[in-house]
Design a protein around this motif. Structure first.
Motif, PDB file in Angstrom:
ATOM      1  N   HIS A  25       0.839  -1.192   0.000  1.00  0.00           N
ATOM      2  CA  HIS A  25       0.000   0.000   0.000  1.00  0.00           C
ATOM      3  C   HIS A  25       0.882   1.253   0.000  1.00  0.00           C
ATOM      4  O   HIS A  25       1.951   1.270   0.636  1.00  0.00           O
ATOM      5  N   SER A  28       2.346   2.323   3.239  1.00  0.00           N
ATOM      6  CA  SER A  28       3.029   1.318   4.055  1.00  0.00           C
ATOM      7  C   SER A  28       4.275   1.880   4.735  1.00  0.00           C
ATOM      8  O   SER A  28       4.612   1.491   5.850  1.00  0.00           O
ATOM      9  N   VAL A 123      -6.430  -0.487   5.924  1.00  0.00           N
ATOM     10  CA  VAL A 123      -5.333  -1.384   5.568  1.00  0.00           C
ATOM     11  C   VAL A 123      -5.159  -2.405   6.676  1.00  0.00           C
ATOM     12  O   VAL A 123      -5.803  -2.349   7.728  1.00  0.00           O
ATOM     13  N   LEU A 143      -1.090  -3.866   3.501  1.00  0.00           N
ATOM     14  CA  LEU A 143      -1.879  -4.053   2.301  1.00  0.00           C
ATOM     15  C   LEU A 143      -3.260  -3.434   2.488  1.00  0.00           C
ATOM     16  O   LEU A 143      -3.753  -3.330   3.616  1.00  0.00           O
ATOM     17  N   LYS A 144      -3.859  -3.068   1.389  1.00  0.00           N
ATOM     18  CA  LYS A 144      -5.254  -2.672   1.427  1.00  0.00           C
ATOM     19  C   LYS A 144      -6.084  -3.839   1.960  1.00  0.00           C
ATOM     20  O   LYS A 144      -5.806  -4.995   1.649  1.00  0.00           O
TER      21      LYS A 144
END
Length: 510
Positions: A25, A28, A123, A143-144
């Motif tokens: 993402h 991140s 996320v 991550l999403k």
């Protein structure tokens, strides 16, 4: 005349996965930075609050912060992951590049962690864990949420040769079956039953000790001196001392229970256990959410607990050991461990019958142990009561001898403990039970047993008894041991030989 271009050799699956690899993402780097800074937040705040204005030496930590920011951004641009058939490919690093290929069949547990900040950004952190590992096989920050769920669903269907990797691969909720859901009242009961409040108390003491190592000792010394001075001024007698001690203990217990309820709400609010095909998933948490899943076949051992407060509330706890190592995050176990943190006996029996139908739970033929060994459980009580009685007699005189009344109760409890202990063996599982006031049942399937050991201590040799120890992959060190104690030597050896033959006749399943 145009020369035809030579045909290009097709890329192997790993190279193809790297060519189509995806990044984390875009935010991140921020979460990686916060994870690295969490150990330095308090010193930085103190420097900015109490540091001298204009003193350049006080600003040197900002250089370290800037370096951590660059490293976090660097990790974002150099971290890639992709799917190659039945494998996950992870590439990281730029100057020193590494490529890690992780077969889906090796992944035993998928953990999705969401703090409050994660939930605000939509996320999640994803950790893929294997058998016996102390570190994740892969860790993706972040991550999403839709991508994290899609990756979890892809691993769940890893047998397919070409599984989709986008969010559309997520299985709909209608295809999942909810096995257990804890309402708010059950979570509060869990807090009243558990001792999780002691974790908060211990963390508080640890924090005070790190801030100033002398503060805790001086504070306890001042409190003890104040209480003794007040007692001397009031001319307390033995009865007043006892009542005062009981009041202090009662207040401390009430505070611990209140903290336990708060911690249970934070960790177990919205607890749900769901099943999809061969995979179990647990989701829980109030502010931070934890979602962890594992295949049913990964369960190595089972534990059913019933403490004193469990019995008072008519509840039990059902826990399992998986082949994943004891990995922790923010003080919480990430692996699938609690199928039912709290449930009625009927709910626990229903879960066992559904998840382990061939075990014959509820129809075990239990065998007892040697009842003449009760004094071996009583000996520790004799030692500490003797020491405590000596201290009380020195401080209060003859009334301190009242503590000796504990010894008959300890002897009675030891007898009841051995009367309730036993083991059961059938064609599918070996089960043991121990405890009386607080009791537990623990069992494992025969094809999950890894080790079998017969031991005899000096007391065992003197009494003609033996202990049989069994082990599985990924045993939880906090769970009761899988053992049968105080068996006559001949019976222990016969049980050992029978189990050895059964284990040799069938392959071990992970």
């Amino acid at each position: 005349m145009t020369t035809p271009e030579p045909a290009r050799a097709p890329l192997d699956p790993v190279q193809a996965a790297l060519a189509a690899a995806r990044r984390l993402h875009p935010m991140s780097w921020l979460f990686v930075l916060l994870q690295q800074l969490k150990h330095f937040i308090a010193p930085l705040v103190l420097i900015f609050v109490f540091g001298q204005q204009g003193d350049r030496e006080e600003l040197w930590p900002l250089v370290g912060v800037a370096a951590l920011v660059l490293l976090s951004v660097w990790q974002y641009f150099t971290y890639r992951f992709g799917i190659a058939d039945d494998r996950l490919v992870v590439r990281s690093g730029l100057l020193e590049r590494s490529v890690r290929v992780i077969p889906f069949a090796r992944i035993h547990n998928v953990a999705l962690q969401q703090t409050l900040l994660h939930r605000l950004f939509g996320v999640a952190e994803v950790r893929l864990e294997s058998a016996g590992g102390t570190r994740p096989e892969a860790e993706m920050r972040v991550l999403k949420m839709s991508d994290a769920l899609a990756l979890e669903a892809l691993i769940r269907r890893r047998a397919h040769a070409a599984a989709p990797s986008d969010a559309e691969s997520i299985v709909s909720a209608d295809e999942r079956r909810t096995l257990l859901a804890l309402p708010l009242g059950e979570v509060i009961r869990l807090g009243l039953i558990s001792n999780r409040g002691m974790l908060v108390v211990g963390a508080g003491f640890a924090g005070v000790s790190q801030f100033d190592s002398r503060l805790l000792g001086e504070g306890m010394e001042w409190l003890g001196r104040t209480m003794l001075d007040s007692a001397d001024v009031a001319q307390f007698g033995p009865r007043d001392y006892v009542l005062g001690a009981l009041a202090v203990v009662g207040a401390a217990l009430a505070l611990v229970r209140l903290l336990s309820v708060v911690l249970a709400l934070l960790q177990y609010y919205g607890f749900t256990l769901t099943e999809e095909h061969d995979r179990l998933t647990v989701e829980r948490g109030l502010l931070a959410r934890l979602r962890t899943s594992a295949a049913r076949r990964r369960i190595q051992a089972w534990t059913l607990r019933e403490g004193v407060l469990h019995r008072l509330f008519g509840r039990r706890s059902l826990l399992v050991d998986t082949a994943v190592g004891d990995q922790q995050h923010n003080g919480q176990a990430r692996s699938l461990r609690e199928l039912a943190p709290i449930a009625t006996p009927a709910q626990c029996d229903g879960l066992i019958a559904h998840l382990l139908p061939h075990a014959g739970w509820g129809t075990f033929d239990w065998h007892g142990v040697s009842q003449r060994q009760w004094w071996r459980l009583w000996l520790p009580s004799l030692a500490w009561v003797a020491l405590a009685t000596g201290a009380l007699v020195w401080r209060f005189g003859a009334p301190g001898l009242l503590l000796l009344l504990w010894l008959p109760w300890a002897a009675y409890a030891a007898r009841r403990h051995l009367r309730a202990a036993g083991y059961a063996l059938n064609d599918a599982v070996l089960a043991v039970r121990e405890g009386w006031w607080s009791r537990h049942w623990r069992w494992a399937e025969l094809d999950k047993l890894q080790a079998l050991r017969l031991t005899r201590s000096p007391l065992d040799r003197r009494c003609g008894t033996a202990t049989l120890w069994l082990d599985t992959a990924g045993a939880n060190p906090l769970a009761p041991p899988l053992r049968v104690r105080y068996l006559p030597e001949s019976e222990a050896r016969a049980l050992h030989d029978r189990l050895a033959a059964l284990m040799a006749a069938r392959p071990m399943r992970w």
